[in-house]
Design an enzyme around this catalytic site. Structure first.
Site, PDB file in Angstrom:
ATOM      1  CB  CYS A  92       2.188  -2.061 -21.372  1.00  0.00           C
ATOM      2  SG  CYS A  92       2.668  -2.505 -23.060  1.00  0.00           S
ATOM      3  CG  HIS A  94       7.402  -8.054  -0.106  1.00  0.00           C
ATOM      4  ND1 HIS A  94       6.873  -8.527   1.076  1.00  0.00           N
ATOM      5  CD2 HIS A  94       8.647  -8.601  -0.194  1.00  0.00           C
ATOM      6  CE1 HIS A  94       7.764  -9.323   1.673  1.00  0.00           C
ATOM      7  NE2 HIS A  94       8.843  -9.365   0.931  1.00  0.00           N
ATOM      8  CG  ASP A 153      -0.245   0.038   2.547  1.00  0.00           C
ATOM      9  OD1 ASP A 153       0.612   0.933   2.741  1.00  0.00           O
ATOM     10  OD2 ASP A 153      -0.535  -0.809   3.422  1.00  0.00           O
ATOM     11  CB  CYS A 209       5.094  -3.979 -19.541  1.00  0.00           C
ATOM     12  SG  CYS A 209       5.100  -4.851 -21.115  1.00  0.00           S
TER      13      CYS A 209
HETATM   14  N1  APR Z   1      -0.353  -3.263  15.295  1.00  0.00           N
HETATM   15  C1  APR Z   1       0.805  -3.992  15.292  1.00  0.00           C
HETATM   16  N2  APR Z   1       0.873  -5.248  14.832  1.00  0.00           N
HETATM   17  C2  APR Z   1      -0.241  -5.797  14.342  1.00  0.00           C
HETATM   18  C3  APR Z   1      -1.485  -5.107  14.310  1.00  0.00           C
HETATM   19  C4  APR Z   1      -1.509  -3.782  14.819  1.00  0.00           C
HETATM   20  N3  APR Z   1      -2.619  -3.047  14.825  1.00  0.00           N
HETATM   21  N4  APR Z   1      -2.414  -5.928  13.757  1.00  0.00           N
HETATM   22  C5  APR Z   1      -1.776  -7.063  13.471  1.00  0.00           C
HETATM   23  N5  APR Z   1      -0.474  -7.008  13.828  1.00  0.00           N
HETATM   24  C6  APR Z   1       0.587  -8.012  13.683  1.00  0.00           C
HETATM   25  C7  APR Z   1       0.079  -9.430  13.725  1.00  0.00           C
HETATM   26  O1  APR Z   1       0.025  -9.878  15.064  1.00  0.00           O
HETATM   27  C8  APR Z   1       1.104 -10.179  12.884  1.00  0.00           C
HETATM   28  O2  APR Z   1       2.170 -10.656  13.687  1.00  0.00           O
HETATM   29  O3  APR Z   1       1.159  -7.848  12.420  1.00  0.00           O
HETATM   30  C9  APR Z   1       1.632  -9.096  11.932  1.00  0.00           C
HETATM   31  C10 APR Z   1       1.161  -9.249  10.495  1.00  0.00           C
HETATM   32  O4  APR Z   1       1.717 -10.413   9.969  1.00  0.00           O
HETATM   33  P1  APR Z   1       1.448 -10.861   8.471  1.00  0.00           P
HETATM   34  O5  APR Z   1      -0.005 -10.764   8.172  1.00  0.00           O
HETATM   35  O6  APR Z   1       2.110 -12.170   8.268  1.00  0.00           O
HETATM   36  O7  APR Z   1       2.155  -9.718   7.587  1.00  0.00           O
HETATM   37  P2  APR Z   1       3.676  -9.559   7.146  1.00  0.00           P
HETATM   38  O8  APR Z   1       4.607 -10.047   8.195  1.00  0.00           O
HETATM   39  O9  APR Z   1       3.819  -8.177   6.653  1.00  0.00           O
HETATM   40  O10 APR Z   1       3.721 -10.543   5.908  1.00  0.00           O
HETATM   41  C11 APR Z   1       4.891 -10.587   5.145  1.00  0.00           C
HETATM   42  O11 APR Z   1       3.827 -11.973   3.499  1.00  0.00           O
HETATM   43  O12 APR Z   1       2.033 -12.481   2.141  1.00  0.00           O
HETATM   44  C12 APR Z   1       3.260 -11.899   2.217  1.00  0.00           C
HETATM   45  O13 APR Z   1       4.206 -10.389   0.732  1.00  0.00           O
HETATM   46  C13 APR Z   1       3.278 -10.480   1.788  1.00  0.00           C
HETATM   47  O14 APR Z   1       4.546  -8.631   2.619  1.00  0.00           O
HETATM   48  C14 APR Z   1       3.781  -9.756   2.991  1.00  0.00           C
HETATM   49  C15 APR Z   1       4.603 -10.814   3.686  1.00  0.00           C
END
Ligand code: APR
Length: 236
Positions: free
Chosen positions: A141, A111, A96, A119
């Site tokens: 594209c 990422h 985002d 493209c």
């Molecule tokens: N504040 C802080 N932490 C939070 C909050 C919040 N409000 N809400 C959720 N979390 C924590 C969760 O507890 C979890 O440990 O954020 C973490 C999110 O973990 P994921 O969903 O696994 O996200 P992320 O670690 O960014 O994933 C990595 O996985 O699918 C791929 O490419 C995608 O960039 C992504 C990568």
């Protein structure tokens, strides 16, 4: 244990958790499913070959959502930290644009980003966020003589994250390494804390729950980033 971050070389790595309070769904908190597909099954080059329209609809929905969400206090707090520190490098796993809209610049999107499309033939990225770019149909594209299909400008599972050279240099060289809102499941991002530790950096984690790699951090703050980060930044 606390430490002053002013005049320190600080690197911050954010994950989906920092955008959760803006209403952007994380990957592993809920059921982790999208229309009954595992995220790993939608976010791969193989899925794009097998069922491009499924993958396209998944990402178009997420691209349209960018128009509806706003940065939250955690994004704004990080922009404040950037002003306070002598040197701050912000790396995000998020696709985002909420860091930018919260006032942080530049942002390393390891990422990829939702705002641009790439493209399929030339690999060139373009920001494509007009109304006609956000439809269910595929988008073409502007770079090829015969326009080619564009793919999401996203690093999928099995692909190599962007800017890894810069990231490794900055993390290897920093004095303070802060991870916010990441579950520590996806490498190489999850392993950056080990690189920081091996170079003697002070490592800090801010997360809603204890992630699997929480033992790797010197300092752990449990809570919602939007609720606890503004005050942490105030005291850093
Ligand atoms: N504040 C802080 N932490 C939070 C909050 C919040 N409000 N809400 C959720 N979390 C924590 C969760 O507890 C979890 O440990 O954020 C973490 C999110 O973990 P994921 O969903 O696994 O996200 P992320 O670690 O960014 O994933 C990595 O996985 O699918 C791929 O490419 C995608 O960039 C992504 C990568």
């Amino acid at each position: 244990m606390g430490m002053t971050l002013k005049d320190r070389k600080v690197v911050v790595l954010t994950g989906a958790g920092i955008s959760a309070e803006s209403g952007v769904r994380t990957f592993r908190d809920n059921d982790g499913l999208w229309e009954n597909h595992r995220i790993e099954d939608v976010a791969t080059p193989e899925a794009w070959v097998r069922d491009p329209s499924l993958v396209w609809r998944f990402y178009q929905a997420r691209r349209r959502q960018l128009l509806e969400v706003e940065p939250n206090p955690a994004h704004f707090a990080l922009a404040g930290l950037e002003r306070k520190c002598g040197s701050l490098v912000l790396i995000t796993q998020n696709v985002d644009d909420l860091h930018e809209r919260g006032g942080s610049e530049p942002v390393i999107h390891m990422h990829g980003t939702l705002r641009s499309l790439r493209c399929q033939e030339t690999g060139l990225s373009e920001v494509r966020m007009d109304e006609r770019d956000l439809v269910e149909d595929f988008v073409l594209c502007n770079c090829c003589a015969v326009a080619s299909r564009m793919r999401p400008d996203i690093v999928w599972f099995g692909e190599i994250p962007l800017e890894m050279g810069v990231i490794q240099r900055e993390v290897g060289d920093c004095e303070v390494f802060i991870v916010i809102g990441s579950s520590g499941h996806v490498y190489p991002a999850a392993g950056l804390v080990n690189l920081a530790n091996s170079n003697g950096a002070h490592t800090i984690l801010v997360n809603f729950e204890l992630p699997i790699n929480s033992n790797d951090f010197d300092e752990v703050h449990i809570g919602k980033a939007g609720e606890i980060l503004p005050e942490l930044v105030e005291n850093w």
